[in-house]
Scaffold this active site. Sequence first.
Site, mmCIF file in Angstrom:
data_model
loop_
_atom_site.group_PDB
_atom_site.id
_atom_site.type_symbol
_atom_site.label_atom_id
_atom_site.label_comp_id
_atom_site.label_asym_id
_atom_site.label_seq_id
_atom_site.Cartn_x
_atom_site.Cartn_y
_atom_site.Cartn_z
ATOM 1 N N ASP A 25 -9.750 -52.591 21.997
ATOM 2 C CA ASP A 25 -10.355 -52.059 23.232
ATOM 3 C C ASP A 25 -10.017 -51.207 24.494
ATOM 4 O OD1 ASP A 25 -12.664 -53.132 21.487
ATOM 5 O OD2 ASP A 25 -13.231 -55.432 23.102
ATOM 6 N N HIS B 171 -14.286 -54.155 13.724
ATOM 7 C CA HIS B 171 -13.014 -54.828 13.951
ATOM 8 C C HIS B 171 -12.128 -56.576 13.015
ATOM 9 C CE1 HIS B 171 -14.672 -53.988 17.806
ATOM 10 N NE2 HIS B 171 -13.706 -53.352 17.498
#
Length: 446
Positions: A376, A343
């Site tokens: 997420d 990420h």
Amino acid sequence: MMSTIDLRGRVLGVRELRHLLPRAEFDVATAVETVRPLCEDVRHRGAEALYDLGERFDGVRPTRLRVPAEVLVAALDTLAPDVRAALEESIRRARIVHEDQRRTTTTTTVAEGGTVSERWVPVDRVGLYVPGGRAVYPSSVVMNVVPAQIAEVGSLAVASPPQRENTGVFAGYPHPTVLAACALLGVDEVYAVGGAQAVAAFAYGFTDGEGEDAMVAEPVNLVTGPGNVYVTAAKRLLKGLIGIDSEAGTTEIAVLADDSADPVHVAADLISQAEHDPYAASVLVTDSPALAEAVAAAVERRVPATKHAERVRTALTGPQSGVVLVDDLERGLDVVNAYAAEHLEIQTRDAAAVAARVRNAGAVFVGAYSPVSLGDYIAGSNHVLPTGGCACHSSGLSVQSFLRGIHVVDYNRAALQEVAHHVVTLSQAEDLPAHGEAVTARFDAS
């Protein structure tokens, strides 16, 4: 709390950067030897081994390996309304994004009478793993199942560890919220199996019971989904027998920020990923020493107040986390491209333009209002992403992960005859004359 690596005044290549940047240690090779006997046990003893291993590693002997339909229904019926609404929105957005990843057959005319088509065919059967250790991951059900369904995979099964804390109808089965997510998605083949043994169960298949009442779990072609080092080791061990999405390591976040970033936002985002695991990696790359100091102060204030403070502190003080100081954003881009984070957040002026120059990342989160936690759960993107620097050569889970491209070659006599001499020439150059003869045989006088 977080260590500092000062790269100011240094112009470094990719090799040097990879050596200097923090990275979690992930000894898959050693873990392979640990899981090898477990996988062999599942191969030879099947369901009985799975029951024994569930009791050994999860602290509970599953009631049955396959979760009964009525238990899935009960999980959905007892799901909190706000959690159901959030999961439904997560599914809706994931479907919107993944629908646009569909592939279509393309046909190219190479010569008159000669075409090559690429046909996209879904994998016949997949096993989707949903972890269940320190946290509960219904979101991973969504991220695995949605692209598989859109790819039109013929058969899919989910495995998740049984939870020792479960009681009542859910005793011996995975977490009820995971089961409810499966029910929301229409997945009815769910197994109470975790860890390396789940990967082995997918790879080898098994039979639970005897006679007409026996339950047969057929082997799969592909296993996807995140997990701990032992799940990853089983994937590596059994790769070839099965396809895998990736060898996922612990989660990681990198934030590229300048002095326009809000240090509270940056600190909160670093902490959010550190809460996953003591080995999670949180890295800040910045050209602003003042921001680095402000983030450090915010981290110190926020960590004691977070629920999993000990886990977070261990992750942030570990060798896999740290602050990297650079001369400017140009050098910062060099660093994040070398790091290839799972990420990557861009919290800079003109963040979209900076993000457009990122080449290596599992997913990029642009600006102050696109935190990793959005991805997420509910951005619509997929959170099953490459870790450990693998984003420099691999992609996250997508519809494409569940498809195979098949080339279909269709030449008529004239089109083959036109290039026959080239085939013969190349076959002779490679000392494989029978290749050329397989073409000329079609034109020899009979």
